[in-house]
Design a protein around this motif. Structure first.
Motif, PDB file in Angstrom:
ATOM      1  N   LEU A  28      44.992  32.907  40.201  1.00 18.04           N
ATOM      2  CA  LEU A  28      43.707  32.469  40.657  1.00 18.04           C
ATOM      3  C   LEU A  28      44.208  30.809  41.022  1.00 18.04           C
ATOM      4  CD1 LEU A  28      40.788  32.479  42.072  1.00 18.04           C
ATOM      5  CD2 LEU A  28      40.423  31.506  39.658  1.00 18.04           C
ATOM      6  N   LEU A  29      44.146  29.976  40.296  1.00 20.37           N
ATOM      7  CA  LEU A  29      45.846  28.907  40.768  1.00 20.37           C
ATOM      8  C   LEU A  29      46.496  29.337  41.044  1.00 20.37           C
ATOM      9  CD1 LEU A  29      45.121  26.200  39.581  1.00 20.37           C
ATOM     10  CD2 LEU A  29      47.242  26.318  37.958  1.00 20.37           C
ATOM     11  N   GLY A  30      47.761  30.381  41.031  1.00 28.34           N
ATOM     12  CA  GLY A  30      48.751  30.194  42.084  1.00 28.34           C
ATOM     13  C   GLY A  30      48.317  30.650  43.301  1.00 28.34           C
TER      14      GLY A  30
ATOM     15  N   GLY B 217      47.818  35.255  46.915  1.00 33.90           N
ATOM     16  CA  GLY B 217      47.312  34.599  48.147  1.00 33.90           C
ATOM     17  C   GLY B 217      47.284  34.880  49.352  1.00 33.90           C
ATOM     18  N   ALA B 218      47.557  35.809  50.097  1.00 29.57           N
ATOM     19  CA  ALA B 218      47.444  36.824  51.171  1.00 29.57           C
ATOM     20  C   ALA B 218      45.736  37.279  51.103  1.00 29.57           C
ATOM     21  CB  ALA B 218      48.615  38.461  51.435  1.00 29.57           C
ATOM     22  N   TYR B 219      45.388  37.353  50.286  1.00 32.69           N
ATOM     23  CA  TYR B 219      43.718  37.799  50.349  1.00 32.69           C
ATOM     24  C   TYR B 219      42.964  37.007  49.835  1.00 32.69           C
ATOM     25  CZ  TYR B 219      45.180  42.627  49.503  1.00 32.69           C
ATOM     26  OH  TYR B 219      45.245  44.304  50.438  1.00 32.69           O
ATOM     27  N   LEU B 220      42.927  35.983  49.237  1.00 34.64           N
ATOM     28  CA  LEU B 220      42.225  34.505  49.251  1.00 34.64           C
ATOM     29  C   LEU B 220      42.554  34.044  51.226  1.00 34.64           C
ATOM     30  CD1 LEU B 220      42.131  33.433  45.677  1.00 34.64           C
ATOM     31  CD2 LEU B 220      40.931  34.634  47.270  1.00 34.64           C
TER      32      LEU B 220
ATOM     33  N   THR C 160      35.348  34.806  46.939  1.00 35.62           N
ATOM     34  CA  THR C 160      35.616  33.928  46.088  1.00 35.62           C
ATOM     35  C   THR C 160      35.539  34.573  44.815  1.00 35.62           C
ATOM     36  OG1 THR C 160      36.278  32.308  47.574  1.00 35.62           O
ATOM     37  CG2 THR C 160      37.293  32.343  45.209  1.00 35.62           C
ATOM     38  N   VAL C 161      34.149  34.097  44.337  1.00 38.30           N
ATOM     39  CA  VAL C 161      33.818  34.766  42.965  1.00 38.30           C
ATOM     40  C   VAL C 161      34.339  36.693  43.020  1.00 38.30           C
ATOM     41  CG1 VAL C 161      32.223  34.329  41.714  1.00 38.30           C
ATOM     42  CG2 VAL C 161      32.755  32.656  42.439  1.00 38.30           C
ATOM     43  N   GLY C 162      34.176  37.000  44.071  1.00 39.99           N
ATOM     44  CA  GLY C 162      33.940  38.857  43.643  1.00 39.99           C
ATOM     45  C   GLY C 162      35.135  39.093  43.786  1.00 39.99           C
ATOM     46  N   PHE C 163      36.738  38.194  44.374  1.00 37.55           N
ATOM     47  CA  PHE C 163      37.661  38.408  44.828  1.00 37.55           C
ATOM     48  C   PHE C 163      38.260  38.196  43.333  1.00 37.55           C
ATOM     49  CE2 PHE C 163      42.142  37.871  45.460  1.00 37.55           C
ATOM     50  CZ  PHE C 163      42.151  39.419  46.339  1.00 37.55           C
ATOM     51  N   MET C 164      37.589  37.451  42.170  1.00 38.89           N
ATOM     52  CA  MET C 164      37.964  37.129  40.524  1.00 38.89           C
ATOM     53  C   MET C 164      37.884  38.887  39.906  1.00 38.89           C
ATOM     54  SD  MET C 164      36.428  33.139  40.461  1.00 38.89           S
ATOM     55  CE  MET C 164      36.676  33.657  38.590  1.00 38.89           C
ATOM     56  N   VAL C 165      37.389  39.384  40.511  1.00 38.23           N
ATOM     57  CA  VAL C 165      36.848  40.771  40.089  1.00 38.23           C
ATOM     58  C   VAL C 165      38.589  41.883  39.761  1.00 38.23           C
ATOM     59  CG1 VAL C 165      36.011  43.289  39.285  1.00 38.23           C
ATOM     60  CG2 VAL C 165      34.556  41.135  39.892  1.00 38.23           C
ATOM     61  N   GLN C 166      38.612  41.710  41.154  1.00 43.57           N
ATOM     62  CA  GLN C 166      40.036  42.093  41.469  1.00 43.57           C
ATOM     63  C   GLN C 166      40.817  41.334  40.716  1.00 43.57           C
ATOM     64  OE1 GLN C 166      39.580  44.756  43.628  1.00 43.57           O
ATOM     65  NE2 GLN C 166      37.118  44.076  43.972  1.00 43.57           N
ATOM     66  N   ILE C 167      40.980  40.776  40.527  1.00 43.83           N
ATOM     67  CA  ILE C 167      42.574  39.703  40.044  1.00 43.83           C
ATOM     68  C   ILE C 167      42.241  40.456  38.825  1.00 43.83           C
ATOM     69  CG2 ILE C 167      43.593  37.140  39.863  1.00 43.83           C
ATOM     70  CD1 ILE C 167      41.926  36.336  41.868  1.00 43.83           C
ATOM     71  N   ILE C 168      41.341  40.010  38.099  1.00 38.42           N
ATOM     72  CA  ILE C 168      41.798  40.507  36.201  1.00 38.42           C
ATOM     73  C   ILE C 168      41.751  42.139  36.202  1.00 38.42           C
ATOM     74  CG2 ILE C 168      40.186  40.706  34.660  1.00 38.42           C
ATOM     75  CD1 ILE C 168      38.503  38.373  35.174  1.00 38.42           C
ATOM     76  N   LYS C 169      41.222  42.659  37.599  1.00 40.37           N
ATOM     77  CA  LYS C 169      41.547  44.765  37.761  1.00 40.37           C
ATOM     78  C   LYS C 169      42.790  44.717  37.579  1.00 40.37           C
ATOM     79  CE  LYS C 169      38.443  45.475  40.010  1.00 40.37           C
ATOM     80  NZ  LYS C 169      38.008  46.815  40.949  1.00 40.37           N
ATOM     81  N   ASN C 170      43.428  43.906  38.964  1.00 41.88           N
ATOM     82  CA  ASN C 170      45.110  44.027  39.204  1.00 41.88           C
ATOM     83  C   ASN C 170      45.814  43.385  38.030  1.00 41.88           C
ATOM     84  OD1 ASN C 170      44.898  45.090  41.590  1.00 41.88           O
ATOM     85  ND2 ASN C 170      44.011  43.126  42.612  1.00 41.88           N
ATOM     86  N   THR C 171      46.038  42.765  37.224  1.00 43.25           N
ATOM     87  CA  THR C 171      46.593  42.292  36.015  1.00 43.25           C
ATOM     88  C   THR C 171      47.058  43.392  35.246  1.00 43.25           C
ATOM     89  OG1 THR C 171      44.896  41.397  34.618  1.00 43.25           O
ATOM     90  CG2 THR C 171      45.976  39.319  35.929  1.00 43.25           C
ATOM     91  N   SER C 172      46.429  44.151  35.504  1.00 47.05           N
ATOM     92  CA  SER C 172      46.524  44.866  34.318  1.00 47.05           C
ATOM     93  C   SER C 172      48.120  45.942  35.272  1.00 47.05           C
ATOM     94  CB  SER C 172      45.890  46.461  34.613  1.00 47.05           C
ATOM     95  OG  SER C 172      45.740  47.042  35.823  1.00 47.05           O
ATOM     96  N   LEU C 173      48.649  45.428  36.302  1.00 44.41           N
ATOM     97  CA  LEU C 173      49.944  46.530  36.787  1.00 44.41           C
ATOM     98  C   LEU C 173      50.936  45.785  36.470  1.00 44.41           C
ATOM     99  CD1 LEU C 173      48.613  46.887  40.432  1.00 44.41           C
ATOM    100  CD2 LEU C 173      48.823  48.746  38.363  1.00 44.41           C
ATOM    101  N   ALA C 174      50.587  44.205  35.744  1.00 48.59           N
ATOM    102  CA  ALA C 174      51.671  43.230  35.102  1.00 48.59           C
ATOM    103  C   ALA C 174      52.519  45.013  33.677  1.00 48.59           C
ATOM    104  CB  ALA C 174      51.195  42.087  34.174  1.00 48.59           C
ATOM    105  N   SER C 175      51.393  45.376  33.501  1.00 43.96           N
ATOM    106  CA  SER C 175      51.800  46.341  32.430  1.00 43.96           C
ATOM    107  C   SER C 175      53.761  47.274  32.805  1.00 43.96           C
ATOM    108  CB  SER C 175      50.920  46.958  31.951  1.00 43.96           C
ATOM    109  OG  SER C 175      50.613  47.924  32.893  1.00 43.96           O
ATOM    110  N   VAL C 176      53.087  47.132  33.851  1.00 45.32           N
ATOM    111  CA  VAL C 176      54.903  48.109  34.282  1.00 45.32           C
ATOM    112  C   VAL C 176      55.764  47.373  34.467  1.00 45.32           C
ATOM    113  CG1 VAL C 176      52.861  49.641  35.977  1.00 45.32           C
ATOM    114  CG2 VAL C 176      54.013  47.682  36.821  1.00 45.32           C
ATOM    115  N   VAL C 177      55.559  45.829  34.350  1.00 41.86           N
ATOM    116  CA  VAL C 177      56.974  44.867  34.210  1.00 41.86           C
ATOM    117  C   VAL C 177      57.011  44.340  32.216  1.00 41.86           C
ATOM    118  CG1 VAL C 177      56.998  45.107  36.534  1.00 41.86           C
ATOM    119  CG2 VAL C 177      56.277  42.653  34.680  1.00 41.86           C
TER     120      VAL C 177
END
Lengths: 222, 227
Positions: free
Chosen positions: A28-30, A98-101, A147-164
């Protein structure tokens, strides 16, 4: 194999959930800083800046976050830059968010009525002053619900960090499942924790949307 | 930084990438078609006057929209396997993507339904159309026409999200990329190439939806604006 779910496992999941929250905040910050720059570039008077930022948004919005993760984590080392899973995940989320926000905020800035710009110009304010004192305060109001709605997408998307190999909530679930092999139980618990993180934010976003008039359709990823 | 990029070794593998891209498009196609059906049914269900039906549809939408696709896929794939039900990775991937996108389309189509003015329905009733005729001609098609742009964006996002199914070894584009990069040690070039293929696929989908829109919604074509 063997054993059953115990307090240690739940502690491990809790730890993973904390990293999910941490990574979401990094994203969210970055992504917020990147998005703000993108939004300003997209409405810049300079044509080249506008084109470059539009190209960036098109490229990122046409690429899955998973591929961006792989590119930073596995791709950069082949160029001689080694990155940790946290750096790779944080950088990928920043690039992606960054692209979406940036697009959400550009839309918000552009939906501030044109006469506001003209009035500010008529008062002899400089471009920077017009932006900071007149346009952005109004745009922020419009931008808050999506923006608040997109925060939900951010939380869900962090799950993809598991692949690295970054041990956040989804990865910690995988690790526990590898030792217990109770996928149904464990992934249900994981899903419930994600739901508990995301649902309140979804509710807040919807309430904000209703308060601010016409509901805009928000898109969801993953 | 030692920049010696070698795309030739990667491009050599084009048949594998083509297969992967076709499988990605297949997944996207299946989930788009079935997801639209679920979306229409879900939207009708959410507006149902029957409280149990609308409640169930509401829970489905919220449960899917507030959990990550990755976890949903794991739950379906490994969960079913642990219950002794073995399906191919492709079948599970298609099913999970359909269930996932169905929740989003339900919300989008419901918004379309809500945007149909009450007067339109009353006028249709005044013309003595049957309930089914009203739903079909006055509510559903105009509603879908209104939300068509949102729907198509959602389906493009779905195609990109299908990359996640590589994690259960469905042999789609990202899985092919993982395989090629572990074989050639050219990770950077591989993922750059795959990113480009995804961008091309999303452009193809957008063009396809644009053409489909011209055929399905002739009013849009004639007036140039959605009604």
């Amino acid at each position: 194999m063997g054993g059953s779910l115990n307090a240690n496992h739940l502690m491990f999941l809790g730890y993973g959930a904390l990293w999910t929250i941490g990574l979401s905040l990094i994203g969210l910050l970055g992504g917020g800083i990147a998005g703000f720059i993108i939004a300003l570039c997209r409405i810049s008077p300079n044509r080249i800046v506008r084109l470059l930022s539009a190209g960036y948004v098109q490229l990122i919005q046409g690429t899955p976050l998973l591929v961006i993760m792989f590119l930073t984590y596995f791709g950069l080392p082949t160029l001689g830059v080694t990155v940790s899973p946290l750096t790779a995940a944080g950088a990928s989320l920043t690039i992606y968010v960054g692209a979406y926000l940036g697009e959400i905020w550009r839309g918000s800035i552009e939906s501030v009525p044109k006469p506001q710009w003209e009035a500010a110009e008529g008062l002899g304010l400089s471009r920077a002053q017009r932006m900071m004192k007149v346009i952005l305060p109004q745009a922020m109001r419009i931008a808050t619900p999506p923006t608040v709605g997109f925060m939900v997408q951010i939380i869900k998307n962090t799950s993809l960090a598991s692949v690295v190999g970054f041990v956040e909530l989804a990865r910690s679930g995988q690790i526990i499942n590898n030792s217990l092999f109770e996928p149904f139980l464990i992934y249900t618990i994981i899903a419930v924790i994600y739901f508990a993180l995301c649902y309140p934010i979804s509710r807040i976003s919807r309430r904000l949307e209703m308060r601010s008039g016409p509901a805009r359709l928000s898109l969801g990823t993953a | 930084m030692n920049l010696n990029l070698d795309f030739a070794a990667i491009i050599e593998r084009w048949p594998a990438f083509l297969d992967g891209a076709l499988l990605t498009l297949q997944l996207a196609f299946i989930a788009t078609v079935l997801g639209t059906v679920i979306g229409v049914l879900g939207a009708i269900g959410r507006r149902s006057s029957h409280p149990v039906v609308s409640r169930i549809c509401g829970i489905y939408v919220e449960a899917i929209r507030n959990t990550p696709l990755l976890v949903q896929i794991f739950l379906v794939y490994f969960g079913l396997a642990s219950l002794g039900l073995k399906f191919s990775a492709f079948a599970v991937a298609a099913a999970a993507l359909t269930i996932n996108v169905g929740a989003y389309t339900t919300e989008i189509i419901r918004a379309g339904f809500d945007s149909i003015p009450r007067g339109q329905i009353e006028a249709a009733e005044g013309l003595a159309l049957s309930k089914a005729q009203i739903y079909w001609h006055v509510v559903m098609w105009p509603a879908i026409e209104k939300v068509y742009p949102s729907l198509t964006s959602q389906f493009v996002l779905l195609m990109l999200a299908s990359s996640v199914t590589s994690q259960i070894s469905a042999e789609e584009l990202t899985a092919v990329a993982n395989y090629v990069q572990s074989d050639t040690y050219r990770a950077f070039e591989t993922y750059i190439l795959v990113a480009i293929v995804y961008i091309v696929l999303s452009l193809i989908m957008r063009a396809g939806f644009w053409l489909l829109g011209l055929v399905v919604f002739p009013r849009r074509r004639r007036l140039g604006t959605p009604l």
